[in-house]
Write a protein that holds these residues in place. Structure first.
Motif, PDB file in Angstrom:
ATOM      1  N   ALA A  59      -8.478  -0.075  -0.572  1.00 16.40           N
ATOM      2  CA  ALA A  59      -7.321  -0.391   0.271  1.00 16.40           C
ATOM      3  C   ALA A  59      -6.126  -0.801  -0.592  1.00 16.40           C
ATOM      4  O   ALA A  59      -4.981  -0.408  -0.318  1.00 16.40           O
ATOM      5  CB  ALA A  59      -7.670  -1.501   1.264  1.00 16.40           C
ATOM      6  N   ALA A  60      -6.382  -1.584  -1.636  1.00 16.74           N
ATOM      7  CA  ALA A  60      -5.304  -1.990  -2.542  1.00 16.74           C
ATOM      8  C   ALA A  60      -4.723  -0.776  -3.258  1.00 16.74           C
ATOM      9  O   ALA A  60      -3.495  -0.676  -3.423  1.00 16.74           O
ATOM     10  CB  ALA A  60      -5.818  -3.017  -3.549  1.00 16.74           C
ATOM     11  N   LEU A  61      -5.573   0.158  -3.671  1.00 20.64           N
ATOM     12  CA  LEU A  61      -5.103   1.379  -4.328  1.00 20.64           C
ATOM     13  C   LEU A  61      -4.217   2.186  -3.374  1.00 20.64           C
ATOM     14  O   LEU A  61      -3.122   2.615  -3.752  1.00 20.64           O
ATOM     15  CB  LEU A  61      -6.293   2.223  -4.795  1.00 20.64           C
ATOM     16  CG  LEU A  61      -5.970   3.619  -5.327  1.00 20.64           C
ATOM     17  CD1 LEU A  61      -5.035   3.555  -6.523  1.00 20.64           C
ATOM     18  CD2 LEU A  61      -7.251   4.363  -5.668  1.00 20.64           C
ATOM     19  N   ARG A  62      -4.678   2.369  -2.129  1.00 24.49           N
ATOM     20  CA  ARG A  62      -3.874   3.115  -1.151  1.00 24.49           C
ATOM     21  C   ARG A  62      -2.516   2.445  -0.935  1.00 24.49           C
ATOM     22  O   ARG A  62      -1.478   3.113  -0.864  1.00 24.49           O
ATOM     23  CB  ARG A  62      -4.625   3.243   0.172  1.00 24.49           C
ATOM     24  CG  ARG A  62      -5.800   4.197   0.133  1.00 24.49           C
ATOM     25  CD  ARG A  62      -6.374   4.473   1.514  1.00 24.49           C
ATOM     26  NE  ARG A  62      -6.831   3.279   2.206  1.00 24.49           N
ATOM     27  CZ  ARG A  62      -8.043   2.743   2.097  1.00 24.49           C
ATOM     28  NH1 ARG A  62      -8.940   3.295   1.285  1.00 24.49           N
ATOM     29  NH2 ARG A  62      -8.376   1.666   2.783  1.00 24.49           N
ATOM     30  N   LYS A  63      -2.522   1.131  -0.845  1.00 27.20           N
ATOM     31  CA  LYS A  63      -1.271   0.386  -0.634  1.00 27.20           C
ATOM     32  C   LYS A  63      -0.342   0.538  -1.835  1.00 27.20           C
ATOM     33  O   LYS A  63       0.868   0.732  -1.679  1.00 27.20           O
ATOM     34  CB  LYS A  63      -1.576  -1.093  -0.372  1.00 27.20           C
ATOM     35  CG  LYS A  63      -0.364  -1.930  -0.094  1.00 27.20           C
ATOM     36  CD  LYS A  63       0.310  -1.542   1.207  1.00 27.20           C
ATOM     37  CE  LYS A  63       1.434  -2.509   1.544  1.00 27.20           C
ATOM     38  NZ  LYS A  63       2.077  -2.181   2.804  1.00 27.20           N
TER      39      LYS A  63
END
Length: 128
Positions: free
Chosen positions: A116-120
């Motif tokens: 999720a952090a990577l996508r953000k």
């Protein structure tokens, strides 16, 4: 590269990654600073309080665990997985806790959070 490395090393260590895409992943992994250990600490405190310990005792105990773990990992400079497996091999209370956490999906939850952090990070870079 030398200038960028010198700037980053003022705050700690600096490693060169293979691509710009790697920077997005590392942003999620390391850019969160104390948030991930604090999340674990908050969950541990909540459980200790649910077992009747005062907030202050729970906080001191949890902080001591996390500070001690950080020092152990820093001083021994070994892979954290090796440290975990040392405790699992001992077959005591820590092993029981680790096995229960793993069975409840701890490692999957961490991987999902980092994804999720990577996508953000990627989406933030696209909107700049």
């Amino acid at each position: 590269r030398a200038t960028a490395s010198a700037i980053f090393e003022v705050c700690g260590t600096a490693d060169e990654v293979g691509s710009e895409a790697d920077i997005d992943y590392m942003t999620g992994l390391t850019g969160s600073g104390p948030a991930f250990p604090a999340l674990l600490a908050a969950a541990m405190m909540k459980d200790a309080e649910a077992h009747g310990f005062s907030r202050e005792i729970a906080r001191r105990a949890v902080n001591a665990v996390l500070v001690g773990a950080g020092r152990l990992l820093e001083l021994h400079d070994e892979c954290p997985a090796d440290t975990v497996e040392t405790f699992v091999a001992y077959r005591g209370t820590t092993a029981a806790a680790i096995e229960a956490m793993r069975a409840s999906g701890f490692e999957i939850a961490v991987a999902d959070g980092l994804a999720a952090a990577l996508r953000k990070s990627v989406s933030m870079g696209q909107h700049s």
